[in-house]
Write an enzyme that holds these catalytic residues in place. Structure first.
Site, mmCIF file in Angstrom:
data_model
loop_
_atom_site.group_PDB
_atom_site.id
_atom_site.type_symbol
_atom_site.label_atom_id
_atom_site.label_comp_id
_atom_site.label_asym_id
_atom_site.label_seq_id
_atom_site.Cartn_x
_atom_site.Cartn_y
_atom_site.Cartn_z
ATOM 1 N N LYS A 127 41.665 41.226 35.067
ATOM 2 C CA LYS A 127 42.322 42.488 35.288
ATOM 3 C C LYS A 127 42.535 43.035 36.606
ATOM 4 O O LYS A 127 41.510 43.398 37.240
ATOM 5 C CB LYS A 127 41.626 43.629 34.372
ATOM 6 N N GLU A 184 50.968 43.096 38.926
ATOM 7 C CA GLU A 184 50.249 44.007 39.897
ATOM 8 C C GLU A 184 50.252 43.576 41.162
ATOM 9 O O GLU A 184 50.416 42.494 41.725
ATOM 10 C CB GLU A 184 48.753 43.965 39.436
ATOM 11 N N CYS A 418 7.770 62.887 64.005
ATOM 12 C CA CYS A 418 7.715 61.974 63.084
ATOM 13 C C CYS A 418 7.462 62.528 61.840
ATOM 14 O O CYS A 418 6.321 63.311 61.413
ATOM 15 C CB CYS A 418 6.733 60.664 63.390
HETATM 16 S S1 IVH Z 1 48.845 43.973 30.585
HETATM 17 C C1 IVH Z 1 51.330 45.716 27.530
HETATM 18 N N1 IVH Z 1 47.353 42.199 32.312
HETATM 19 O O1 IVH Z 1 45.912 47.547 33.772
HETATM 20 C C2 IVH Z 1 50.314 45.315 28.245
HETATM 21 N N2 IVH Z 1 47.627 44.690 32.630
HETATM 22 O O2 IVH Z 1 44.602 49.466 32.344
HETATM 23 C C3 IVH Z 1 50.384 45.830 29.604
HETATM 24 N N3 IVH Z 1 46.484 45.337 34.539
HETATM 25 O O3 IVH Z 1 48.691 49.377 33.658
HETATM 26 C C4 IVH Z 1 49.467 45.380 30.811
HETATM 27 N N4 IVH Z 1 45.798 43.373 35.267
HETATM 28 O O4 IVH Z 1 48.640 47.806 35.403
HETATM 29 C C5 IVH Z 1 48.040 43.416 31.909
HETATM 30 N N5 IVH Z 1 46.261 40.971 33.672
HETATM 31 C C6 IVH Z 1 46.619 42.108 33.285
HETATM 32 C C7 IVH Z 1 46.539 43.379 34.055
HETATM 33 C C8 IVH Z 1 46.956 44.573 33.784
HETATM 34 C C9 IVH Z 1 45.848 44.561 35.585
HETATM 35 C C10 IVH Z 1 46.642 46.778 34.842
HETATM 36 C C11 IVH Z 1 48.131 47.277 34.385
HETATM 37 C C12 IVH Z 1 47.947 48.221 33.297
HETATM 38 C C13 IVH Z 1 46.550 48.559 33.449
HETATM 39 C C14 IVH Z 1 45.929 49.012 32.149
#
Ligand code: IVH
Length: 680
Positions: A127, A184, A418
């Site tokens: 993520k 991202e 001190c």
């Molecule tokens: S998928 C329909 N994959 O996390 C699925 N999101 O907390 C939508 N994000 O808004 C997102 N890494 O900005 C997806 N490998 C990843 C991601 C990711 C970061 C972010 C994204 C999303 C947020 C949600």
């Protein structure tokens, strides 16, 4: 002469026309938007002439966005105009622990009508901790880019996004119709550190973390600023798409990779509950070593037909989850700042905060470097503070949250006395560190000096830790290190919490420590600036304590590893009467070491040679390697200088290796060291 069939000429001419439009637009963008031309005027004019000529011959082919139809690039500054996504950009549900993950897994199996022990297949990836962006391609060409906004409508940032090398302006394969690519925008740690250094040098406010830096860099009206910021785009999904898509999420990622997008090389297909948990753990273990910030693992059902079957809520898809890592930053409140006194009298401020769970542990105390750091960060008593603990790194106060500052927040001052002994606190001109001037009069300094003396690499008094030292000092049984050797069983046994066995064990350990080496003894004395390596160099060079005590500054500086500052410290320490008394008392108590080695080791195989060890060795510790080299008559120094014969570099050798290279000093690896030791 062969004549090409008409349709072939047609398609190649039309392709050329499209190519010219794209090329000229790219040059226009560099020239008009970035002020950084990428082509000479003459070459640009030639491209333009070729395009006009093609459009004149085929007026039907002229594109509405053709560069012949306008002057300059499409826009010059980013307007952040609202832009609707064709398909909403949803968020992700979170799992914070294994129970949440199991609940998600069970929900999926139930919804799919599968038995509870079914091994579901997931596409797993990091993520990314950045900023979500939706890119829209029309017939393979990037036409717009927008931030996430409320999920339906974001802000248009096309010009800024065009400056990112990892966003293809044109896909490597043509995808007919519309394609929305989601991903991202992130900034690497290295780029973040460099950017912040530049911000500070320019007197501008540094960014708080890479995510804020990425967002700030993308939200620039002037794309030239974005272009100078090292941003990267990772693609992780697709929104609206006119073309047929692969059946599996993992194949979709591979396809995006083939179209020219950067996709995470940490992605994997995992099968079943345990494999997913294992992926999460492994990714967490690697988190600190990655170039980018990530804040969890994302799991998406790999089967896209199953995804469609489950569908989404307004907020998030039912077929995916973000399994978050423990937060590395948390908010707390500063309750007090205490000043701790170290062995050399240095005062270290320690922040006492409301306990907070961060980076997987509860943090209540945070060491601050010095009073300057407190003032630079404008940390005040009562402030709301942002605490960071990343991996095994020591926790730190990142910054205060000024918007949450209470009206009665108080400035923190360096104490003038001190906090332990009341002696004056002094701070030399230009020094960051403030010190208690009490010396060994100060109980805190005495305590630390004794703990250092007893430590493993010094006199190695087994079992003698803080608890006993504190108790014995308070009971008045000891005041200085030499008192340890006069302790009696009857005195110890009278103390609270001291059993007969402990008293015997401690006295035995103290007695055993009398038999030591000159190097350990010198290190144990706690001479300022004399660490283990310097102590060993001094012992090896002078061979005896008498010879060391007789040495003047010039003689001291002849020792490898000893420069003028260290020489001065050693000389001053040994000249002080109370230090001489303590040394005499220690010797009188029976502290001893093997007979002095002859200072002149001529005849020994490595006599006259000086080695520096750096990095980690696999077959033996650095200490063992040093001892074996010394046994052959070599000197082992702690820093590289012109006097160094060779540097022995193990794994992850750092600056010492670089310095050796710069000075042209030979560098030996572990195999060469072993050969050297065996030959001699
Ligand atoms: S998928 C329909 N994959 O996390 C699925 N999101 O907390 C939508 N994000 O808004 C997102 N890494 O900005 C997806 N490998 C990843 C991601 C990711 C970061 C972010 C994204 C999303 C947020 C949600």
């Amino acid at each position: 002469m062969t004549t090409l069939p008409l349709f072939a000429e047609d398609t190649s001419e039309r392709a050329r026309l499209n190519e010219l439009c794209d090329q000229i637009e790219a040059h226009n963008f560099s020239y008009y938007v970035l002020d950084a031309p990428t082509i000479s005027d003459a070459a640009y004019d030639a491209l333009m002439r070729e395009l006009i000529e093609l459009e004149t011959r085929h007026p039907d082919w002229r594109r509405a966005d053709s560069p012949t139809q306008r002057v300059g690039s499409l826009h010059r500054t980013t307007q952040f105009a609202p832009l609707s996504h064709r398909e909403p950009l949803r968020s992700l549900d979170n799992a914070m622990n294994t129970a949440d993950w199991d609940a998600f897994y069970q929900r999926l199996t139930r919804a799919l009508g599968a038995p509870p022990d079914t091994a579901l297949c997931f596409c797993a990836e990091p993520k990314f901790d950045g900023l979500a962006i939706n890119l829209t391609y029309q017939d393979g060409r990037l036409i717009s880019a927008a931030t996430r906004g409320d999920g339906h409508t974001g802000e248009e940032v096309t010009l800024n996004i065009r400056t990112l090398a990892s966003v293809p302006q044109r896909l490597s394969q043509t995808v007919p119709g519309v394609l929305e690519v989601r991903g991202e925008v992130v900034m690497s740690h290295a780029a973040f550190a460099e950017l912040n250094a530049a911000q500070q040098a320019a007197g501008e406010k540094p960014f708080v973390n890479p995510r804020n830096a990425a967002a700030g860099s993308l939200r620039q009206k002037d794309p030239r600023i974005t272009a100078r910021r090292p941003l990267e785009f990772f693609a992780y999904g697709v929104g609206a798409c006119d073309a047929p898509l692969p059946e599996r999420q993992s194949a979709l990622l591979d396809w995006l990779g083939r179209l020219g997008f950067q996709i995470s090389d940490l992605r994997a297909v995992v099968r079943g509950r345990d494999a997913a948990l294992n992926y999460h753990q492994q990714l967490l273990a690697r988190r600190q070593s990655l170039a980018f910030d990530i804040d969890g693992a994302v799991f998406k059902l790999d089967d896209r037909a199953a995804q469609a079957q489950l569908g989404s809520t307004e907020r998030a898809p039912r077929w995916a989850i973000a399994f978050k890592f423990p937060a590395e930053e948390a908010q707390s409140r500063l309750l007090a700042v205490d000043f701790q006194v170290g062995r050399t009298g240095a005062l270290t401020p320690v922040a006492r905060i409301e306990p907070v769970f961060v980076g997987g542990v509860t943090v209540a105390n945070i060491t601050l470097h010095n009073i300057d750091e407190i003032h630079r960060k404008d940390i005040r008593l009562g402030d709301a503070v942002l605490v960071r603990r990343a991996g095994d790194v020591i926790p730190e106060i990142v910054r205060v949250l000024p918007e949450l500052r209470p009206a009665d927040a108080r400035r923190i001052e360096l104490p003038s006395q001190c906090p332990v002994c009341g002696s004056a606190v002094v701070r030399s001109e230009g020094e960051a560190v403030a010190r208690c001037s009490g010396g060994l009069f100060c109980p805190a300094q005495r305590r630390e000096a004794i703990l250092h003396f007893a430590s493993r690499k010094a006199m190695n008094i087994d079992g003698l830790g803080e608890k006993w030292v504190e108790q014995w000092l308070q009971a008045g049984l000891i005041a200085h290190v030499d008192d340890l050797y006069r302790l009696r069983f009857e005195e110890l046994i009278r103390l609270p919490r001291m059993g007969e066995k402990s008293a015997h064990n401690l006295l035995d350990a103290i007695a055993r420590s009398k038999s030591t080496t000159l190097a350990r003894f010198l290190y144990a004395l706690g001479i300022p600036e004399v660490g283990e390596v310097t102590a060993a160099s001094l012992a090896a060079y002078f061979g005896s304590l008498d010879a060391l005590c007789a040495a003047d500054l010039t003689a001291l500086q002849a020792v490898p590893d000893v420069g003028p500052i260290v020489a001065e410290e050693i000389h001053t320490f040994l000249a002080q009467p109370h230090n001489q008394t303590i040394i005499d008392q220690l010797l009188a108590a029976g502290v001893h070491w093997p007979d002095p080695q002859p200072a002149d080791r001529a005849g020994q195989p490595l006599a006259g040679k000086t080695f520096v060890l750096t990095g980690s060795l696999s077959g033996l510790t650095r200490e063992e390697a040093s001892e074996r080299l010394r046994a052959l008559g070599a000197k082992v120094a702690g820093s590289v200088s012109a006097k160094t014969t060779a540097v022995i570099a193990g794994d992850e050798a750092g600056s010492k290796r670089d310095k050796a290279e710069a000075l042209g000093i030979p560098i030996l690896d572990e195999a060469a060291l072993m050969a050297l030791l065996q030959q001699n």
